[in-house]
Write an enzyme that holds these catalytic residues in place. Sequence first.
Site, mmCIF file in Angstrom:
data_model
loop_
_atom_site.group_PDB
_atom_site.id
_atom_site.type_symbol
_atom_site.label_atom_id
_atom_site.label_comp_id
_atom_site.label_asym_id
_atom_site.label_seq_id
_atom_site.Cartn_x
_atom_site.Cartn_y
_atom_site.Cartn_z
ATOM 1 N N ARG A 50 0.503 -0.663 -0.251
ATOM 2 C CA ARG A 50 0.529 0.164 0.166
ATOM 3 C C ARG A 50 0.972 1.152 0.030
ATOM 4 O O ARG A 50 0.058 2.470 -0.445
ATOM 5 C CB ARG A 50 -0.880 0.133 0.934
ATOM 6 C CG ARG A 50 -1.907 1.141 0.996
ATOM 7 C CD ARG A 50 -3.011 1.317 2.461
ATOM 8 N NE ARG A 50 -2.408 1.069 3.658
ATOM 9 C CZ ARG A 50 -3.386 0.792 4.645
ATOM 10 N NH1 ARG A 50 -4.151 1.148 4.186
ATOM 11 N NH2 ARG A 50 -3.064 1.258 5.852
ATOM 12 N N ARG A 103 10.211 18.670 -8.016
ATOM 13 C CA ARG A 103 12.024 18.367 -9.257
ATOM 14 C C ARG A 103 12.616 19.314 -8.024
ATOM 15 O O ARG A 103 13.929 18.762 -8.741
ATOM 16 C CB ARG A 103 11.481 18.589 -10.498
ATOM 17 C CG ARG A 103 10.345 18.060 -11.517
ATOM 18 C CD ARG A 103 10.494 19.009 -12.751
ATOM 19 N NE ARG A 103 9.686 20.360 -12.222
ATOM 20 C CZ ARG A 103 9.646 21.267 -13.217
ATOM 21 N NH1 ARG A 103 9.997 21.067 -14.585
ATOM 22 N NH2 ARG A 103 9.499 21.875 -12.904
ATOM 23 N N LYS A 149 -2.315 7.498 0.948
ATOM 24 C CA LYS A 149 -1.724 6.971 2.612
ATOM 25 C C LYS A 149 -1.307 8.188 2.666
ATOM 26 O O LYS A 149 -0.221 8.352 3.260
ATOM 27 C CB LYS A 149 -1.965 6.122 3.511
ATOM 28 C CG LYS A 149 -1.712 6.158 5.262
ATOM 29 C CD LYS A 149 -1.638 4.868 5.905
ATOM 30 C CE LYS A 149 -1.677 4.362 6.644
ATOM 31 N NZ LYS A 149 -2.639 5.410 7.801
ATOM 32 N N GLU A 182 -15.981 6.397 5.832
ATOM 33 C CA GLU A 182 -14.544 5.815 7.478
ATOM 34 C C GLU A 182 -15.113 7.139 8.334
ATOM 35 O O GLU A 182 -15.482 7.774 8.644
ATOM 36 C CB GLU A 182 -13.559 5.724 6.726
ATOM 37 C CG GLU A 182 -13.064 6.374 6.090
ATOM 38 C CD GLU A 182 -11.801 6.482 6.121
ATOM 39 O OE1 GLU A 182 -10.977 5.627 5.451
ATOM 40 O OE2 GLU A 182 -11.229 6.985 4.359
HETATM 41 N N1 PMP Z 1 -8.979 4.606 6.884
HETATM 42 C C1 PMP Z 1 -8.143 5.812 8.054
HETATM 43 C C2 PMP Z 1 -8.287 7.539 7.579
HETATM 44 C C3 PMP Z 1 -7.438 5.769 8.328
HETATM 45 O O1 PMP Z 1 -5.590 6.084 9.039
HETATM 46 C C4 PMP Z 1 -7.100 4.028 8.555
HETATM 47 C C5 PMP Z 1 -5.292 2.970 9.419
HETATM 48 N N2 PMP Z 1 -5.184 3.970 10.799
HETATM 49 C C6 PMP Z 1 -8.065 2.773 8.427
HETATM 50 C C7 PMP Z 1 -8.762 3.263 7.842
HETATM 51 C C8 PMP Z 1 -7.653 2.211 8.319
HETATM 52 O O2 PMP Z 1 -6.878 1.158 8.121
HETATM 53 P P1 PMP Z 1 -5.913 0.938 8.212
HETATM 54 O O3 PMP Z 1 -6.595 -1.018 9.212
HETATM 55 O O4 PMP Z 1 -4.827 -0.511 7.688
HETATM 56 O O5 PMP Z 1 -4.489 0.734 9.711
#
Ligand code: PMP
Length: 290
Positions: A50, A103, A149, A182
């Site tokens: 990832r 750059r 991320k 989320e």
């Molecule tokens: N959503 C967000 C915005 C996150 O930052 C994270 C990780 N802290 C997750 C979901 C969960 O992802 P993971 O299970 O890969 O830690």
Amino acid sequence: MKVYIDGKYLKKKEAKVSVFDHGFLYGDGVFEGIRAYKGRVFKLKEHIDRLYESAQAILLDIHLSREELIKLVISVLRINNLKDAYIRVVVSRGVGDLGLDPRKCPKSSLIIIADKIQLYPEEMYKKGLEIITVSTRRNIADALSPRIKSLNYLNNILAKIETTRAGVLEGIMLNSQGYVAEATGDNIFLVKNNILLTPSVGCGILKGITRDAVIKIAEDIGIKVEETLLTTYDVYNAEECFLTGTAAEVIPVVKVDGRIIGCGTPGKITLKLLAAFHNLTKCEGIKIFE
Ligand code: PMP
């Protein structure tokens, strides 16, 4: 504690980056949060993949192979003699000038920190969390994809500030269309009619590695899983709700926006998945020590 920065293992006090690093100046970079349990690094390959995909999405060159990075993560755990840890891998655009242009940053910087983890208070895993829906919407994918991320977490931080001001530990972020995306740092799941429901990746979420692990566990034990569109209506009418994340693991939610979810206690399916997830963390992963 020894922190890895660009080829050196430095004491915590000496672990510093330049003020001209574009990670610091602009949040220009990517990161991962990874866990080690009892001497094994959980889903290390998935996290590294990832990280490279996030980097690819922002045209950031990591300058190392995935295998080399995996070895480095393990070396940091070994040097710090950690069997249980939270590992933060950061790749920033590196040192440049005060302009935006990447750059001007000839080489990306790699930082690996391994430390102990502060989970939610233990009682929350038994009693369940109370959360709210925040007003800050999740970034739209065509502005900044939530799948990246990136070091720019302001969207989530603004949402987090809302939750802390409301006196709760987490919050549900909706996407720009009003669908559930989320939590500020976790993915969300619901249970309705014995079916596990979670927002699809297209809703604008980070594709959580814990989320994927929980989906797989559920399918393996015969629970039907649907990645779908969800609204707050679905949340309020759910029988169960829980959040997943590397730091949080699987944590039950029992109240959302002042409304009791299900019976107001962690649900049966939630507790089953929580236990199965803990079991998986005990046996899955690359060993740190031979
Ligand atoms: N959503 C967000 C915005 C996150 O930052 C994270 C990780 N802290 C997750 C979901 C969960 O992802 P993971 O299970 O890969 O830690």
